[in-house]
Each structure stands twice: as C-alpha cells, then as structure tokens.
Design a protein around this motif. Structure first.
Motif, PDB file in Angstrom:
ATOM      1  N   GLY A  60     -12.577   7.154   0.594  1.00  0.00           N
ATOM      2  CA  GLY A  60     -13.917   7.651   0.276  1.00  0.00           C
ATOM      3  C   GLY A  60     -14.883   7.591   1.454  1.00  0.00           C
ATOM      4  O   GLY A  60     -14.480   7.569   2.625  1.00  0.00           O
ATOM      5  N   SER A  61     -16.164   7.556   1.109  1.00  0.00           N
ATOM      6  CA  SER A  61     -17.209   7.584   2.135  1.00  0.00           C
ATOM      7  C   SER A  61     -17.134   6.370   3.049  1.00  0.00           C
ATOM      8  O   SER A  61     -17.580   6.407   4.192  1.00  0.00           O
ATOM      9  CB  SER A  61     -18.585   7.648   1.462  1.00  0.00           C
ATOM     10  N   LEU A  62     -16.556   5.282   2.547  1.00  0.00           N
ATOM     11  CA  LEU A  62     -16.428   4.071   3.363  1.00  0.00           C
ATOM     12  C   LEU A  62     -15.484   4.324   4.538  1.00  0.00           C
ATOM     13  O   LEU A  62     -15.768   3.951   5.676  1.00  0.00           O
ATOM     14  CB  LEU A  62     -15.889   2.943   2.483  1.00  0.00           C
ATOM     15  N   GLY A  71     -21.853   5.346  -1.974  1.00  0.00           N
ATOM     16  CA  GLY A  71     -22.133   5.424  -3.410  1.00  0.00           C
ATOM     17  C   GLY A  71     -21.284   4.428  -4.169  1.00  0.00           C
ATOM     18  O   GLY A  71     -21.796   3.545  -4.848  1.00  0.00           O
ATOM     19  N   ASP A  72     -19.978   4.535  -4.039  1.00  0.00           N
ATOM     20  CA  ASP A  72     -19.096   3.514  -4.606  1.00  0.00           C
ATOM     21  C   ASP A  72     -17.938   3.302  -3.635  1.00  0.00           C
ATOM     22  O   ASP A  72     -17.715   4.094  -2.729  1.00  0.00           O
ATOM     23  CB  ASP A  72     -18.609   3.897  -6.011  1.00  0.00           C
ATOM     24  N   ILE A  73     -17.247   2.189  -3.826  1.00  0.00           N
ATOM     25  CA  ILE A  73     -16.105   1.864  -2.976  1.00  0.00           C
ATOM     26  C   ILE A  73     -14.854   2.449  -3.618  1.00  0.00           C
ATOM     27  O   ILE A  73     -14.647   2.286  -4.824  1.00  0.00           O
ATOM     28  CB  ILE A  73     -15.961   0.334  -2.833  1.00  0.00           C
ATOM     29  N   ASP A  74     -14.050   3.141  -2.837  1.00  0.00           N
ATOM     30  CA  ASP A  74     -12.780   3.663  -3.332  1.00  0.00           C
ATOM     31  C   ASP A  74     -11.659   2.921  -2.638  1.00  0.00           C
ATOM     32  O   ASP A  74     -11.600   2.885  -1.412  1.00  0.00           O
ATOM     33  CB  ASP A  74     -12.676   5.158  -3.022  1.00  0.00           C
ATOM     34  N   LEU A  75     -10.774   2.323  -3.423  1.00  0.00           N
ATOM     35  CA  LEU A  75      -9.616   1.642  -2.852  1.00  0.00           C
ATOM     36  C   LEU A  75      -8.350   2.346  -3.318  1.00  0.00           C
ATOM     37  O   LEU A  75      -8.299   2.863  -4.438  1.00  0.00           O
ATOM     38  CB  LEU A  75      -9.568   0.176  -3.307  1.00  0.00           C
TER      39      LEU A  75
HETATM   40 CA    CA Z   1     -16.948   6.551  -2.989  1.00  0.00          CA
END
Ligand code: CA
Ligand code: DGT
Ligand code: CA
Ligand code: ZN
Length: 574
Positions: free
Chosen positions: A186-188, A196-200
C-alpha cells in the motif's frame, strides 16, 4: 468488474435491505454470496462468460439474473432502485460503530438524518435519547462511536506508520511459523507522506492460520473483518490494518496488486489486456491458462517492463519509462554524503555542536552544516551576529580533530515579514552556507509571500530555501506561495530548494520535487534535526525525493565536499 467490486455492491444491497427492514435472511443471503464471490479464486467475469454463475455457492436464479445484468450493462436495476429509496448518507451511518441498520432507519425516519455529521449534531443536542428504544446511554455510545470513526478516518504521518508496521511484521512472524514472507504494501511501501491504513501481505501455505494468528495479536483491539485469506483489524490507536495472505507461488502478484497505487494498477491491467492477459492479485490469466508470479519482478517482466520502484507507482509516466528502459536511478540514503540543516543547543536544538557532529560522522557523513536560527526568530533563541562569531570559533576548533569529516557553519536565516533577511549581507557572506526560511507571516496572501521568497533567492548569499511550502502535516496547509514562480526563480538564480525530512513537514512534497527535477533545479535533502534522533529524518526526505523521481545528480548533498561547495551560487558568482 472485479470480484471485489461485485461483492461490495452485494454487501451494500444487504445493508440497504436491512435498513429497509426486510426479513433478515435476505440480507444474510446477499452477504454470503458476496463473500463467496470475493474469495472465488477466479474472475467472476470468466464464470459469467461461461454461463456458470449458478455454480457459485449462494447464487440462486434471481441473484444470477441480477449479476448477469450487472456484468453485461455495468448496472443492476434492483440496486439502482434501492439507491433511489435510501439516501447514501443513511447507509454510511452503518460505518459508525454502535449504529446498526435499525438505528440508521430510526434516525433517518424520525429525525431526517442522512449523514454522520447530522447524527453527531443530533447526539450532541440530546435529540437521540428522545427516540423509542434509545436512551441517554445509547446516545453517549453513539457519540463515542462517531469519535472513533473520525479517528479512524484520519491519515497519519509516514514516520508514525512505519514503525507500527515493522512491529506488526515482527510480531506476526514470531507468532506463527506459517507466515513465510511478510511485507508492508500500500501507500506505506510507496512511502507516501501520509498513510490511510497499513496494508500487510504474507505468503503462506496455510493462509487461514496466518489470518487467525494475526487477528489474535495483542496489538489488535478489534477485528472488523475476517475471511480465509484476508482480514481487517483496528489497533488500539484506532489505526486500521489490512492483512492478505496467499501461497508463495502467487506472492509476487499479491505484492504488486496491494502496493498499488490503484491508478498504477489500472494502467497495468490495461497493458495486460492489450497483450490478451488479465491481471489480478492472483496472477495473470490467458483464457484458462494461469501465469503465476512468485516474485514481483515476474509481474513487470511478463508485461515487458522493468521492475518499477514502489515510490514511482502513481501512474505519472513510470509505466512508459519502464517500457522504454528509461526509469530514473533514484537517489538512495547511501548516496547522501552529509546533512546541510541541523540545529544545536546554540538555538532551539537539544544537543551540543560536538555531539551532533560526532553522531553525523558515525553515520559515515563527510560533512555536516550547523544551521542554527537567526536572532529574529526569538522563540527559537536565534543567534546574534556576535554569537555566530563565537560559534565559528568552536566549529574551527572541532575541525582540527578530524581528517575525514568537516563541520561547516551555516545558518537558517529568517525571511522577515517585509521580505528582508535577518542578517546583513556581510554576515551571510561570512558563513559557509545559508538556508533562508519563513517561519512567520505564513498566512500572507500569494503575491506578498511569493515576493518574500523571491527576494531571498535573489540574494547572492542565500544558497537554499528551507521547507519552501511551510506546510505542517495535519496542522497547517502550505502557504499561498506561488511554487511555479519559486521554481522558475530558483532555476534562474541557481538557488537550491530543500527537501526537509522532518516527519510532519516533508517539504517540498513529491509533486514539486518532480517539477524541480524536470526543470533542473537542484535539491538538498536535509533532516532539520533538533536532536540526535532527528538525524534519522533525512531518510523520509530521501523517500519524498524518490517519489519525485530525483536522481543523485539532482541532489547537492550527494556531492563530495569540494564539489558541494563549488555548486553553491556564492562560490560561482564571487
Ligand atoms: Ca493503505
Ligand atoms: P491509503 O491507505 O489511503 O494511504 O492508500 P493505499 O494506496 O494504501 O490504498 P488502500 O489501502 O485502499 O489499498 C491498497 C492497495 O490495494 C492500493 O494501493 C491498490 C490496491 N487496491 C485496493 N483496492 C483496489 C481496487 O478497487 N482496484 C485496484 N486496481 N486496486 C485496488
Ligand atoms: Ca487498505
Ligand atoms: Zn530548521
């Protein structure tokens, strides 16, 4: 249409049926069908083309007809009619914890509420407690739910999210042997300034067990969704984390898909289609034949592209560049030879000159510019010209100590509200390097504030403009400064623009960095450290520079000391 998009429509229909007060099993049936479609493991469009919609568990004759209409025309009349009946704002009330379909229906019918903002106002005015079945207690709960909802919707700084993600990855790996690879996506992974949120993502032969373990981690406060290959949770901080798990042979496509951005993915899918391929998080398909991508490179290579660094994946020309083999060689932390902007306890910093110099040297830097504030900035204990001379003596003394490292004396000079600089020219000339910044009068109108920055750039002793836009993430918008004009005059005068790595600044941002790079305006990536830890922030500046396509040649502090000094306009013009 993707399976996910179809599933989301079905879930929304279920929400609306519940709000309408239809018999419960009807909504349940839509939710079950939605789950089955989302986790089908193959494209619903393919199933539809083969005329096999009815073979999907939970899809009966009536739903199959509706899906056929949706996939054929892009619209489903049943859904469209429901949308006519129930305002979207009423459905969005369900996003608030503590608000179910019954409550949403009640406040809509009795109070005409059609948005979360209206619900909040009604709760604050004590109107909810008057409704049948609600009381003071449920009103307070709803209000708390709204606050939690707002907290969740806020974007957080990259520097806050990165360590949280690292911690979760470590915790998950330690908690189960079944998680083989675990990566942030994601954006991280794209290193956006805010997240916005963390995607793992994880690879595993037993996805369900990894999901199970993940949702039970002590960091997790609430599980909002759990399926066989994915889950969404909220941490105690209110931060949302998504986890998706697939077997190793599909990990490359999973990683590619969930790194995004959405725009980049849409463009890639278009490219795939042109080659007769369909691309999803599961891999490529050519008709029935699957092409699996265990590595992310496989996805790009299959499309005839070079692997694209995540920071570039915003569909801003990176795909064309990858096709033609002209992707930039992005600047890396290892290219940086020194930091040009740090503060010490001579102004508002916490460490002594010696401490921060030694810390910079231990990092392998070849040089460090001490750039304390000028005296006009009273709140930051800015230095008078006399104090500046005393500081110079200390710097000269320290420089005798090292042969492999050089301390330079600079200053962060205030650009005053009237556009003049806080030190006279002869003082500026006595320094090795000068950064000019604006800390006051940031709310001036466009022409005035632009004129101030331009005036500073026209001074022959101003080498760098510090944090040019003045933004503070989550607190203060960028100033009204005309950045295109700033870029133009920077080019004309040979003034360097700063990429300030302080987590809540990240200023310039990636869009302007890209323009600077295209115009040949030089950049300086700085930490603006106010203590020893602060030196780490330079890394975030590097991330922004990479998102702006900057190469080492665009960044002056990748140069060896002698060349850096030669690149300063003061040394070119005088
Ligand atoms: Ca995200
Ligand atoms: P964020 O969380 O707002 O900072 O931004 P992202 O980019 O992390 O977005 P997020 O978390 O919604 O989704 C992660 C990635 O998954 C996103 O960058 C691309 C991919 N993705 C999610 N939903 C879709 C979709 O509907 N279509 C496509 N093509 N990709 C999607
Ligand atoms: Ca997400
Ligand atoms: Zn500073």
């Amino acid at each position: 249409m993707t399976n996910k998009e179809v599933a989301e429509i079905l879930r929304r229909i279920a929400d609306m049926l519940e709000i309408k007060g239809e018999i419960v099993y009807k909504a349940l049936a839509y939710r079950r069908a939605a789950d089955n479609i989302e986790y089908l493991g193959r494209d619903i469009e393919d199933v539809w083309r083969e005329g096999k919609l009815l073979e999907i568990p939970g899809v009966g004759k009536s739903l199959a007809e509706k899906l056929d209409e949706l996939l054929r025309t892009g619209k489903m009349s049943f859904y469209e009619e429901l949308k006519e009946e129930i305002p979207p704002g009423v459905v969005s009330l369900l996003q608030v914890p503590e608000v179910g379909p019954k409550t949403a229906k009640l406040v809509w019918e009795k109070l005409g509420i059609t948005s979360i903002q209206e619900l909040e106002r009604a709760a604050r005015e004590g109107k909810l407690r008057t409704l049948p079945g609600l009381g003071v207690k449920s009103e307070a709960k709803i209000l708390a739910g709204i606050e939690a909802f707002y907290r969740r919707s806020e974007r957080i700084p990259l520097a806050t999210a990165l360590p949280v993600a690292k911690e979760l990855i470590k915790a998950l790996k330690e908690a189960t042997p079944h998680a083989l690879k675990v990566t942030a996506a994601g954006s991280l992974r794209r290193m956006k300034a805010t997240i916005g949120d963390i995607d793992l993502l994880a690879s595993s032969h037993k996805p369900e067990e990894v999901i199970e373990t993940f949702t039970r981690l002590p960091q997790v406060a609430e599980v909002s969704m759990k399926g066989p290959t994915k889950s969404t949770v909220f941490l105690h901080s209110g931060l949302q984390v998504d986890l998706r798990v697939l077997p190793p042979e599909r990990y490359g496509s999973l990683l590619q898909y969930f790194t995004g951005s959405k725009e980049h993915n849409v463009a890639l899918r278009g490219l795939a289609l042109d080659m007769g391929l369909s691309l999803s998080e599961y891999g490529f398909k050519r008709g029935e034949e699957e092409i699996l991508c265990p590595e992310e490179e496989d996805v790009y290579h299959t499309l005839g592209l070079e692997w694209i660094p995540p920071e570039l994946r915003e569909n801003r020309g990176e795909i064309e560049a990858a096709k033609e083999g002209r992707l930039p060689r992005l600047v890396e932390l290892g290219d940086i030879r020194g930091d040009l902007h740090v503060h010490t306890n001579w102004s508002d910093g916490a460490s002594s000159i010696e401490e921060i110099a030694e810390a910079a040297r231990r990092r392998g830097y070849q040089y460090l510019v001490i750039s304390d504030h000028s005296h006009g900035l009273g709140i930051a204990k800015g230095l008078t010209p006399e104090r500046l001379k005393e500081q110079r003596a200390i710097i000269d003394e320290l420089n005798r100590r090292w042969s492999d490292f050089r301390l330079l004396q600079g200053a962060e000079v205030e650009i005053r509200a009237d556009g003049s600089l806080d030190y006279p020219d002869e003082i500026l000339a006595s320094l090795d390097l000068v950064i000019a910044s604006i800390h006051t009068g940031l709310r001036q109108e466009r022409e005035r504030i632009t004129a101030r920055v331009i005036n500073a750039m026209r001074n022959p002793y101003v080498d760098i403009i510090g944090h040019p836009s003045g933004r503070i993430l989550g607190q203060r918008e960028e100033s009204a400064v005309d950045m295109d004009e700033v870029l133009r005059v920077a080019k004309e005068t040979g003034t360097i623009l700063e990429v300030n790595g302080t987590p809540d600044r990240l200023d310039l941002d990636d869009v302007y960095i890209r323009r600077a790079v295209e115009m040949g305006v030089k950049l300086a990536i700085d930490s603006d450290a106010h203590n020893l830890y602060g030196l780490d922030s330079l890394e975030f500046g590097v991330a922004m520079a990479r998102r702006g396509w900057a190469e080492p040649k665009d960044v002056v502090n990748t140069l060896p000391l002698e060349e850096l000094l030669k690149a300063l306009k003061r040394n070119r013009h005088h």
